[in-house]
Design an enzyme around this catalytic site. Structure first.
Site, short mmCIF file in Angstrom:
data_model
loop_
_atom_site.label_atom_id
_atom_site.label_comp_id
_atom_site.label_asym_id
_atom_site.label_seq_id
_atom_site.Cartn_x
_atom_site.Cartn_y
_atom_site.Cartn_z
N ARG A 16 4.63 76.15 -64.42
CA ARG A 16 4.94 74.84 -63.82
C ARG A 16 6.29 74.34 -64.34
NH1 ARG A 16 -0.09 70.70 -63.51
NH2 ARG A 16 1.69 69.30 -63.38
N LYS B 206 -7.54 66.16 -67.09
CA LYS B 206 -8.27 65.84 -65.85
C LYS B 206 -8.70 67.12 -65.11
CE LYS B 206 -4.96 63.26 -64.05
NZ LYS B 206 -3.90 63.22 -65.09
N ARG C 2 7.47 61.83 -66.76
CA ARG C 2 6.13 61.70 -66.17
C ARG C 2 5.30 60.67 -66.92
NH1 ARG C 2 4.67 67.73 -66.51
NH2 ARG C 2 2.57 67.14 -65.86
N ARG D 222 -2.55 56.96 -58.15
CA ARG D 222 -1.57 56.83 -59.23
C ARG D 222 -0.75 55.56 -59.09
NH1 ARG D 222 -1.18 62.73 -60.44
NH2 ARG D 222 -0.08 62.90 -62.42
N ARG E 42 1.23 74.15 -72.22
CA ARG E 42 0.81 74.62 -70.89
C ARG E 42 2.00 75.25 -70.15
NH1 ARG E 42 -2.00 70.30 -66.95
NH2 ARG E 42 0.14 69.71 -66.44
#
Ligand code: ADP
Length: 192
Positions: free
Chosen positions: A135, A14, A147, A89, A129
């Site tokens: 992160r 996204k 998640r 969400r 990532r």
């Protein structure tokens, strides 16, 4: 104005696609994940609260997230429209967004573009990532799985609401970045 909801599970691309869409159509991106990360970096009260959820791979409560979104939309801008990335969400957030866009912008959501990616690829992408992003929520497979679990439990049903409104479009989120962008651009051109 064009108002786009960019939808899909964590790691579906996204953020990357939002960048290409904002350049192409001169839009403003509103990413709730980025807004939380900004607050966490600056150690604000909101950041501390968000961190307690994000570090477990859980969703931050609706009210907190929605208040933050309203603040963001009240900032002056001369944009051609908005891309909502990471919001809504939940079903409650979907209803809130409709109301907020009407009240704050006197407008509506035009389209929900949904990036489709297999779970296994999502996990691979997020772990990769995590190697460079810093992160904490990308660095651990257990958090990532949570998640994805949250996505199926609370977020996937958002798609149903946009389907019912005839605004839901699925795009294959696996392939070259530009190739995926071209498909998204084509969908936006149709409604411009
Ligand atoms: P990703 O797209 O990789 O899941 P985001 O950057 O969009 O990541 O979001 C990171 C985290 O921030 C989410 O896992 C969640 O904890 C929190 N978050 C972001 N947007 C929302 C939202 N709309 N409602 C609740 N929590 C959110």
């Amino acid at each position: 104005m064009i108002n786009i909801v960019l939808f899909g599970p964590p790691g579906s691309g996204k953020g990357t696609q939002a960048q290409n869409l904002i350049e192409k159509f001169n839009l403003k991106q509103v990413s709730t994940g980025d807004l939380f990360r900004f607050n966490m970096k600056n150690d604000t009260e909101l950041g501390k609260l968000a961190k307690s959820y994000i570090d477990k791979g859980e969703l931050v409560p609706d009210q907190v997230t929605t208040d933050m979104l309203i603040d963001e939309l009240r900032k002056p801008t001369d944009t051609n429209g908005f891309i909502f990335d990471g919001y809504p969400r939940t079903v409650a957030q979907t209803e809130a967004l409709e109301r907020i866009v009407k009240e704050e912008l006197n407008d509506k959501i035009d389209i929900c573009l949904s990036l489709i990616v297999d779970d296994q690829i999502l996990v691979e992408r997020l772990l990769k990532r995590g190697e460079t992003s810093g992160r904490t929520d990308d660095s651990n497979e257990e958090i990532i799985q949570n998640r994805i679990k949250e996505y199926y439990a609370k977020t996937a049903e958002v798609a149903e609401l946009y389907k019912q409104q005839g605004k839901y479009i699925e795009v294959n989120g696996v392939g070259g970045i530009d190739e995926i962008s071209e498909k998204l651009f084509a969908e936006v051109e149709k409604i411009k």
